[in-house]
Write a protein that holds these residues in place. Sequence first.
Motif, short mmCIF file in Angstrom:
data_model
loop_
_atom_site.label_atom_id
_atom_site.label_comp_id
_atom_site.label_asym_id
_atom_site.label_seq_id
_atom_site.Cartn_x
_atom_site.Cartn_y
_atom_site.Cartn_z
N ASP A 163 0.70 -1.36 0.12
CA ASP A 163 -0.12 0.00 -0.01
C ASP A 163 0.66 1.38 0.03
O ASP A 163 0.45 2.14 -0.68
N LEU A 164 1.97 1.24 0.69
CA LEU A 164 2.78 2.40 0.79
C LEU A 164 3.49 2.65 -0.50
O LEU A 164 3.27 3.81 -0.91
N ALA A 165 3.92 1.48 -1.17
CA ALA A 165 4.44 1.57 -2.71
C ALA A 165 3.37 2.22 -3.59
O ALA A 165 3.78 3.03 -4.45
N ALA A 166 2.23 1.81 -3.39
CA ALA A 166 1.05 2.09 -4.29
C ALA A 166 0.89 3.91 -4.08
O ALA A 166 0.36 4.43 -4.90
N PRO A 208 -5.50 -1.85 -6.73
CA PRO A 208 -6.37 -0.86 -7.59
C PRO A 208 -7.04 0.35 -6.83
O PRO A 208 -7.65 1.13 -7.24
N TYR A 209 -6.70 0.24 -5.59
CA TYR A 209 -7.49 1.38 -4.61
C TYR A 209 -7.42 2.84 -5.07
O TYR A 209 -8.37 3.64 -4.79
N ASN A 254 -0.77 -9.69 -3.24
CA ASN A 254 -1.54 -9.66 -4.57
C ASN A 254 -3.12 -9.69 -4.27
O ASN A 254 -3.65 -10.60 -3.86
N HIS A 255 -3.92 -8.57 -4.96
CA HIS A 255 -5.01 -8.32 -4.35
C HIS A 255 -6.10 -9.34 -5.38
O HIS A 255 -7.10 -9.71 -5.13
N GLU A 256 -5.30 -9.81 -6.46
CA GLU A 256 -6.15 -10.57 -7.50
C GLU A 256 -6.34 -12.22 -6.49
O GLU A 256 -7.31 -12.69 -6.78
N LEU A 291 -13.28 -4.70 -2.21
CA LEU A 291 -13.12 -5.18 -3.87
C LEU A 291 -14.18 -6.01 -4.29
O LEU A 291 -14.35 -5.90 -5.72
N LEU A 292 -14.90 -6.65 -3.54
CA LEU A 292 -15.96 -7.41 -4.12
C LEU A 292 -17.11 -6.72 -4.37
O LEU A 292 -17.89 -6.93 -5.14
N GLY A 293 -17.18 -5.29 -3.74
CA GLY A 293 -18.32 -4.37 -4.21
C GLY A 293 -19.26 -4.23 -3.04
O GLY A 293 -20.31 -3.69 -3.31
N VAL A 294 -18.86 -4.85 -1.91
CA VAL A 294 -19.86 -4.63 -0.66
C VAL A 294 -19.70 -3.26 -0.32
O VAL A 294 -18.76 -2.90 0.18
#
Length: 891
Positions: free
Chosen positions: A101-104, A643-644, A711-713, A786-789
């Motif tokens: 997250d810090l890198a992103a 993708p945040y 890995n978020h995927e 990320l699931l849309g909740v």
Amino acid sequence: MASLDSFKSRRELNVNGKSYVYYSLPVASENGLGDVSKLPVSLKVLLENLLRNEDGTTVKAEDIKAFAAWLNDKGSAQHEIAYRPARVLMQDFTGVPAVVDLAAMRDAAKNLGADAKAINPQVPVDLVIDHSVMVDNFGTPDAFEQNVAREYERNKERYEFLKWGQSAFENFRAVPPGTGICHQVNLEYLAKTVWTKDEDGATVAYPDTCVGTDSHTTMVNGLSVLGWGVGGIEAEAAMLGQPVSMLIPEVIGFKLTGKLSEGTTATDLVLTVVEMLRKKGVVGKFVEFFGPGLANLSLEDEATIANMAPEYGATCGFFPVDKETLTYLNTTGRGDAQVALVEEYAKAQGMWRTDEEPVFTDTIELDISTVRPSISGPKRPQDRIVLDDAADAFAVALDKEFNQLNEAHKRAKVEGEEYSIGHGDVVIAAITSCTNTSNPSVLIAAGLVARKAIERGIKVQPWVKTSLAPGSQVVTDYLIKAGLQKDLDALGFNLVGYGCTTCIGNSGPLPKKISDAINAENLVATSVLSGNRNFEGRVNPDVRANYLASPPLVVAYALAGSMNVDITKDPIGYDDENEPVYLKDVWPTSKEVADLVRTSVTSQMFDERYGDVFKGDAHWQAVQVSGGETYGWPESTYVANPPYFEGMTMTPEAPGDVVNARILGLFGDSITTDHISPAGNIKAASPAGRYLKEKDVPVVDFNSYGARRGNHEVMMRGTFANIRIKNQMVPGTEGGVTKHQPSGEQMDIYDAAMRYKEEKTPLVIFAGDLYGNGSSRDWAAKGTRLLGVRAVCASSFERIHRSNLIGMGIIPLQLPAGSGWSDLGMKGDEVVTIENVANIQPRQTLAVNIKFADGSEKTIQAMVRIDTENELEYFRNDGILHYVLRNLANG
């Protein structure tokens, strides 16, 4: 920046000729704060934090005065404060995604036209790599070396990334693999009890405090260091200079009297404490221990109790500074100057333990002498069982929990062996995790049980997978010095690694023939581990019943080989003459244990093991580092740019209403973060397993969900994928399945979520009590988002997960009593609408409209569990990371 110091509390403290600046609580009391001498010590630590950090904006004089008001009402009128911990502690399962997250955020800062280096820790951060080693090999002299080599093979990409982080970020250190468990490294080395820093030409002294990305950060409260677990996203905000927003908590005083009786251990004590405090109800509260019984506990005993604060539900379990604190600091090589500072500072601030009882919100009392040998299980740490009743309790669980009582005597032949296994047989016996491995008394006791068993000629049953995973290398030193490691080796309790192993789900596979036998007959196999977590589906996918026990009892159950054996009365084995051997024959006396601890644990061991702790072994030194101030994001199934921040702008949009949402899951009580985001085994047939196979990753290299949290995927596909989770939308099933609506088609939760996303349909979750209890697992919130909740509606929330949901821009809504989803007759095919989201305020009620399939409607008033103004700001910014990034990018 120096404090505004409205109460003129800044003073000098001279210790052995050295001068320190500190913010004096007694002086502040004299200068308008009022008498705070009877505050619990844990609150004095918070009060000092505010005195020192008063800036007129995040900390005001009225916030400091609120502590005096707390004494008058004992916490019933809570006040919001901004608390700044001295440092942050991380382990690698949660540390890797935090550094991702810090890198992103650095990439996002560049995209917003800001300086990437603005994204940098503002307080010291230590990441201890302790969650990645698995028990692939066991019971052999070379098991440790084999497991370490396999660990580096699996985690090469993660370790390269962490080494990049160590070079790219300031104030960031990584403790290499094979050193120990983060909590024990914290207790034995990192923690100081009193912290210091140079500021404006002076050395400022103040209480050592920390937050950590593991819920068991609380262990360091045994060393009088106020610390607790937060989600990774909260920890990132803290390390980036944001205060922790919290209410001044209620504090429950736990009075201890008496002394442990012969034959009982610190583990028995902590399991009793867990049971008592769960019944009391201490979620969101501090617990502070006091009373004459503390004089009869070692600091390691206190750390054992403090460690399991998440299991009893408290924010922390705090022990004030006393002589035992100083002894431990001396033994572990902290140095004479540091020990002297701790003593003088604690006494000057009124933080030294005395016989005077503080004012508490409420109290509870335990005579330690009444504690009896115990275990906990088969699914929850708070479900304590007196050892005498353990065999009968398993029979009850076989009936009530597993519906197998009619086949209680069923056996399965093990291929190629002369023995069979059945319900209740112990297939894993693991001395593991941080709860007990900080404590020499129970580890020495385990070694003595092994020695006496060998002397009596009994062995571990052949179907038991045995392992020893100490919390630090020092444990190996004192077991060897005591001559007990060879005895443990002889029973198969060889060293397998320094890490969490079995307790985190890294138990490794069972031998194939054992696994095949269990699955062929659907057996309820058991594990016995000296850890702190035994949630279903966590320890091993083949093991359904899991019991927490002291290390010597782990050895005893490995010898007995079954939970059906009443080890208090029945033989635990037979010698070469076929004579029975009982537990009392191999159980050491308290004097035997104490004598060996006294002669085997030395300060020299700590000096040598921690002398060059960041260097690491040859494996670590060979890990290559590449990349500059931003990360290059090479192709990897371990580390990926999340993708945040896609499409993020400097000005946040107002959060929209949740209109015509579908329900992704209906869950019952006590859904843990491990249910929501498992740490262990990745099934080949699961969405995450299918993704990895598409990326040409062989099943043998799947590793674990915990290791792939960068890995978020993978993690999106692993959300709600615990093999034991029960979605009541699909009754009679286990695992991450749901029904897509309105089609009614049954499918994996991930697949349904992606279909809803294509249909532009928002999602909600409904659940019962204690939603999100367990580990401080930020991916349980990240994956949900990320699931849309958009919202989670539950009867109650565990503290850390509620905060994490807000940190990801999800609304936590607490349902009123009598309006749970089952009370309302919900089936999961309803449509849910939540309006006026843009205007919500902390802890207000919000209308939740539920439209049923038959066209009828019900509206309930749910409480918005956004508790503070700070949390509301995070939510309005679509999450805490977005909030921090915008602030830093704005300069």
